[in-house]
Design a protein around this motif. Structure first.
Motif, mmCIF file in Angstrom:
data_model
loop_
_atom_site.group_PDB
_atom_site.id
_atom_site.type_symbol
_atom_site.label_atom_id
_atom_site.label_comp_id
_atom_site.label_asym_id
_atom_site.label_seq_id
_atom_site.Cartn_x
_atom_site.Cartn_y
_atom_site.Cartn_z
ATOM 1 N N TYR A 180 0.856 -1.189 0.000
ATOM 2 C CA TYR A 180 0.000 0.000 0.000
ATOM 3 C C TYR A 180 0.887 1.231 0.000
ATOM 4 O O TYR A 180 1.915 1.269 0.666
ATOM 5 C CB TYR A 180 -0.915 0.001 1.227
ATOM 6 N N LYS A 240 -4.848 5.457 3.269
ATOM 7 C CA LYS A 240 -6.174 5.472 2.625
ATOM 8 C C LYS A 240 -6.378 4.207 1.792
ATOM 9 O O LYS A 240 -7.426 3.572 1.869
ATOM 10 C CB LYS A 240 -6.321 6.720 1.758
ATOM 11 N N GLN A 241 -5.354 3.825 1.008
ATOM 12 C CA GLN A 241 -5.449 2.589 0.214
ATOM 13 C C GLN A 241 -5.659 1.380 1.112
ATOM 14 O O GLN A 241 -6.497 0.519 0.824
ATOM 15 C CB GLN A 241 -4.167 2.370 -0.596
ATOM 16 N N MET A 301 -6.934 1.277 4.156
ATOM 17 C CA MET A 301 -8.263 1.315 4.771
ATOM 18 C C MET A 301 -9.346 0.938 3.766
ATOM 19 O O MET A 301 -10.292 0.218 4.105
ATOM 20 C CB MET A 301 -8.541 2.694 5.366
ATOM 21 N N GLU A 302 -9.218 1.407 2.533
ATOM 22 C CA GLU A 302 -10.200 1.038 1.484
ATOM 23 C C GLU A 302 -10.198 -0.467 1.256
ATOM 24 O O GLU A 302 -11.253 -1.092 1.142
ATOM 25 C CB GLU A 302 -9.904 1.792 0.201
ATOM 26 N N ASP A 303 -9.004 -1.049 1.207
ATOM 27 C CA ASP A 303 -8.913 -2.493 1.009
ATOM 28 C C ASP A 303 -9.483 -3.255 2.202
ATOM 29 O O ASP A 303 -10.205 -4.241 2.024
ATOM 30 C CB ASP A 303 -7.463 -2.899 0.756
ATOM 31 N N CYS A 337 -11.762 -2.218 4.293
ATOM 32 C CA CYS A 337 -13.214 -2.040 4.322
ATOM 33 C C CYS A 337 -13.893 -2.860 3.233
ATOM 34 O O CYS A 337 -14.982 -3.416 3.450
ATOM 35 C CB CYS A 337 -13.586 -0.568 4.169
ATOM 36 N N SER A 338 -13.259 -2.995 2.069
ATOM 37 C CA SER A 338 -13.866 -3.794 0.998
ATOM 38 C C SER A 338 -13.828 -5.280 1.358
ATOM 39 O O SER A 338 -14.738 -6.020 1.022
ATOM 40 C CB SER A 338 -13.174 -3.551 -0.340
ATOM 41 N N ASP A 339 -12.782 -5.717 2.072
ATOM 42 C CA ASP A 339 -12.717 -7.106 2.542
ATOM 43 C C ASP A 339 -13.802 -7.386 3.565
ATOM 44 O O ASP A 339 -14.353 -8.478 3.619
ATOM 45 C CB ASP A 339 -11.346 -7.419 3.155
ATOM 46 N N ASP A 369 -16.736 -6.143 3.597
ATOM 47 C CA ASP A 369 -18.021 -6.232 2.912
ATOM 48 C C ASP A 369 -18.243 -7.607 2.282
ATOM 49 O O ASP A 369 -19.366 -7.984 2.005
ATOM 50 C CB ASP A 369 -18.120 -5.156 1.815
#
Length: 96
Positions: free
Chosen positions: A80, A84-85, A87-89, A91-93, A95
């Motif tokens: 990463y 931010k990258q 955290m986005e990853d 959070c997508s995991d 989901d």
């Protein structure tokens, strides 16, 4: 032999409390234990116990090997470039 020297040492207060609690059931004060230690230093011509690095347990050894494998490229990991990258990853995991 009368005691005429004073030794002042600074130690962590938590260590002092733990030492006092450990020695009290043995009927020793910290001062008495230090005197015993100093006598043993003289009798042994050095420290009365071996000084060595602690042996890592199997979990630590496995973690060290994994870190070596990652750093050498034998194990591929995600990289990463920003928090931010990451955290986005993360959070997508979550989901999935």
């Amino acid at each position: 032999m009368p005691k005429s020297e004073t030794l002042h040492i600074r130690i962590d207060p938590e260590i002092k409390t733990s030492v006092d609690a450990t020695l009290k059931p043995l009927g020793l004060s910290t001062t008495e234990a230090i005197n015993i230690f100093l006598h043993q230093v003289v009798l042994n011509g050095g420290l009365p116990f071996a000084i060595r690095m602690p042996e890592p347990n199997m979990e630590t050894i496995a973690a060290m090997k994994e870190a070596q494998d990652i750093s050498s490229g034998r194990i591929k990991t995600k990289a990463y470039h920003s928090v931010k990258q990451l955290m986005e990853d993360l959070c997508s995991d979550a989901d999935d």
